[in-house]
Design an enzyme around this catalytic site. Structure first.
Site, PDB file in Angstrom:
ATOM      1  N   GLU A  26      -4.467  99.627  40.042  1.00 44.26           N
ATOM      2  CA  GLU A  26      -3.395 100.615  40.932  1.00 44.26           C
ATOM      3  C   GLU A  26      -4.042 101.057  42.294  1.00 44.26           C
ATOM      4  O   GLU A  26      -5.340 100.598  42.470  1.00 44.26           O
ATOM      5  CB  GLU A  26      -3.435 102.011  39.954  1.00 44.26           C
ATOM      6  N   LYS A  87       1.606 109.411  47.347  1.00 46.96           N
ATOM      7  CA  LYS A  87       1.318 109.074  46.094  1.00 46.96           C
ATOM      8  C   LYS A  87       2.865 108.763  45.253  1.00 46.96           C
ATOM      9  O   LYS A  87       3.586 109.958  45.250  1.00 46.96           O
ATOM     10  CB  LYS A  87       0.673 110.215  45.408  1.00 46.96           C
ATOM     11  N   VAL A 107      -0.377 105.274  37.943  1.00 47.44           N
ATOM     12  CA  VAL A 107      -0.287 104.338  36.691  1.00 47.44           C
ATOM     13  C   VAL A 107       0.957 104.126  35.951  1.00 47.44           C
ATOM     14  O   VAL A 107       1.136 103.054  35.732  1.00 47.44           O
ATOM     15  CB  VAL A 107      -1.314 105.041  35.372  1.00 47.44           C
ATOM     16  N   ASP A 139       3.633 120.916  32.500  1.00 44.25           N
ATOM     17  CA  ASP A 139       3.295 119.652  33.407  1.00 44.25           C
ATOM     18  C   ASP A 139       2.495 118.524  32.861  1.00 44.25           C
ATOM     19  O   ASP A 139       1.388 118.869  31.976  1.00 44.25           O
ATOM     20  CB  ASP A 139       2.115 120.214  34.404  1.00 44.25           C
ATOM     21  N   SER A 141       1.979 114.390  32.749  1.00 48.36           N
ATOM     22  CA  SER A 141       2.225 113.262  33.491  1.00 48.36           C
ATOM     23  C   SER A 141       3.338 112.461  33.296  1.00 48.36           C
ATOM     24  O   SER A 141       3.413 112.078  32.171  1.00 48.36           O
ATOM     25  CB  SER A 141       0.882 112.680  33.801  1.00 48.36           C
ATOM     26  N   ALA A 142       4.164 111.858  34.025  1.00 46.70           N
ATOM     27  CA  ALA A 142       4.921 110.851  33.744  1.00 46.70           C
ATOM     28  C   ALA A 142       4.205 109.529  33.261  1.00 46.70           C
ATOM     29  O   ALA A 142       5.093 108.611  32.712  1.00 46.70           O
ATOM     30  CB  ALA A 142       5.773 110.488  34.906  1.00 46.70           C
ATOM     31  N   ASP A 143       3.134 109.416  33.353  1.00 44.66           N
ATOM     32  CA  ASP A 143       2.475 108.068  32.986  1.00 44.66           C
ATOM     33  C   ASP A 143       2.595 108.001  31.682  1.00 44.66           C
ATOM     34  O   ASP A 143       2.771 106.853  30.996  1.00 44.66           O
ATOM     35  CB  ASP A 143       0.774 108.478  33.147  1.00 44.66           C
ATOM     36  N   LYS A 160      -9.412 112.784  32.212  1.00 45.87           N
ATOM     37  CA  LYS A 160     -10.280 113.649  32.467  1.00 45.87           C
ATOM     38  C   LYS A 160     -10.100 115.054  31.879  1.00 45.87           C
ATOM     39  O   LYS A 160      -9.197 115.324  31.607  1.00 45.87           O
ATOM     40  CB  LYS A 160      -9.833 113.971  34.152  1.00 45.87           C
TER      41      LYS A 160
END
Ligand code: PSU
Ligand code: MN
Length: 309
Positions: A26, A87, A107, A139, A141-143, A160
């Site tokens: 990435e 980003k 990602v 919230d 992540s769209a990952d 993390k």
């Protein structure tokens, strides 16, 4: 090759067509994740590490509106130094293309472009996940949702610890995202080898991971196989230091009224500053390990380094 908008470098295209191993990498890690000049040094050294393993690196990003699988060294340097690079997650790709912007890909976006180009294995540092407080902020992540639609293998060092790891693991289950620990059933916590959460399964070798991915494909299951690869204990952030700094970072964020999208950069910056570079060292070690393992898995999936005889 340009399949319309998507640009795949000749080297990556030829390797994919010949059944040679390719590893996707990435670009958000070097456009937004690391300070200069470490960012471009890391990106270039990572490509070199992959080549030395007999695997073709496919670093993925967007250059002046063109989604690219297999950035050249010049393009990596250009993106690393570009203050205007944004980003981009998957939903942003059409917008950055339309506006001719340059972008580091998350990602989600990287995995999507890798899959379009026929690249099956992708190594990253940490995955996005579910943020603390997501039950009210939403919230996440769209990952996660994106990887649930991509039949690839993603190697990470977990998520993390600033995220809600327990909720992230629950969402992975809901989304049919398989997670195996690499030689461990302790889910790694990115800076530390053990997050305190457990996994049901481990994989003991790159060939075992490859067998799982092949079984997934044979069953037409279209979700990512996640390989959780812990940072070596000898290179992890001291767990006591980690827990103490994280608690301080949360308290400081609350004191200063930091919320929403500002929270993650604030916490990461706080951790980096208050561990005197130790967190950065662990970060780089985790990433290096994921790249090494991803290269081995890519080689297994194509019948060995250099491709099938
Ligand atoms: N985790 C990290 N550092 C990062 C990222 C994740 O420890 O830089 C990046 C990755 O590119 C990941 C993205 O895909 O952030 C997730 O961002 P978001 O939560 O906005 O989806
Ligand atoms: Mn978010």
């Amino acid at each position: 090759m340009s399949q319309g908008l998507l640009h795949v470098s000749d080297e990556v295209r030829d390797a994919v067509a010949a059944g040679k191993p390719v590893l996707a990498l990435e670009s958000t890690i070097f456009t937004h994740g690391l300070p200069r000049p470490h960012n471009e040094e890391l990106a270039l050294a990572t490509e070199q590490q992959v080549r030395e393993a007999g695997v073709v690196p496919a670093t993925i990003g967007v250059v002046e509106g063109r989604p690219t699988v297999g950035l050249s060294s010049d393009e990596i340097v250009q993106l690393s130094r570009d203050d205007s690079a944004v980003k981009a997650s998957l939903r942003d790709l059409p917008i950055v293309a339309g506006k001719r912007l340059s972008a580091g890909t998350t990602v989600a976006a990287t995995g999507y472009l890798a899959h379009l180009a026929g690249v099956r294995v992708f190594s990253t540092g940490g995955l996005g996940g579910v943020h603390r407080g997501a039950e009210t902020s939403f919230d996440e992540s769209a990952d996660l949702g994106t990887l649930a639609t991509l039949p690839i293998v993603v190697v990470s060092a977990g998520v993390k610890s600033i995220l809600d790891i327990g909720l992230t693991l629950e969402r992975l289950e809901t989304l049919n995202l398989a997670v195996v620990g690499y030689r461990t059933t302790h889910y790694p916590g990115f800076y530390v080898a053990d997050s305190g959460y457990n996994l049901e399964y481990s994989a003991d070798s790159p060939s075992e991971v490859a067998r799982m991915a092949e079984a997934r494909d044979a069953l037409h299951i279209n979700s990512t196989l996640l390989v959780a690869n812990p940072v070596p204990e000898s290179e992890q952030l001291d767990p006591e230091m980690h827990d103490a700094i994280l608690a301080q970072a949360w308290a400081e964020a609350e004191n200063r009224g930091i919320a929403g999208n500002d929270t993650t950069p604030f916490l990461l910056d706080y951790i980096a500053t208050h561990t005197q570079g130790e967190s950065m060292r662990a970060n780089l070690a985790a990433y290096r390990g994921n790249v090494a393992l991803g290269a081995l898995i890519a080689a297994e999936l194509t019948g060995g380094a250099g491709g099938r005889p």
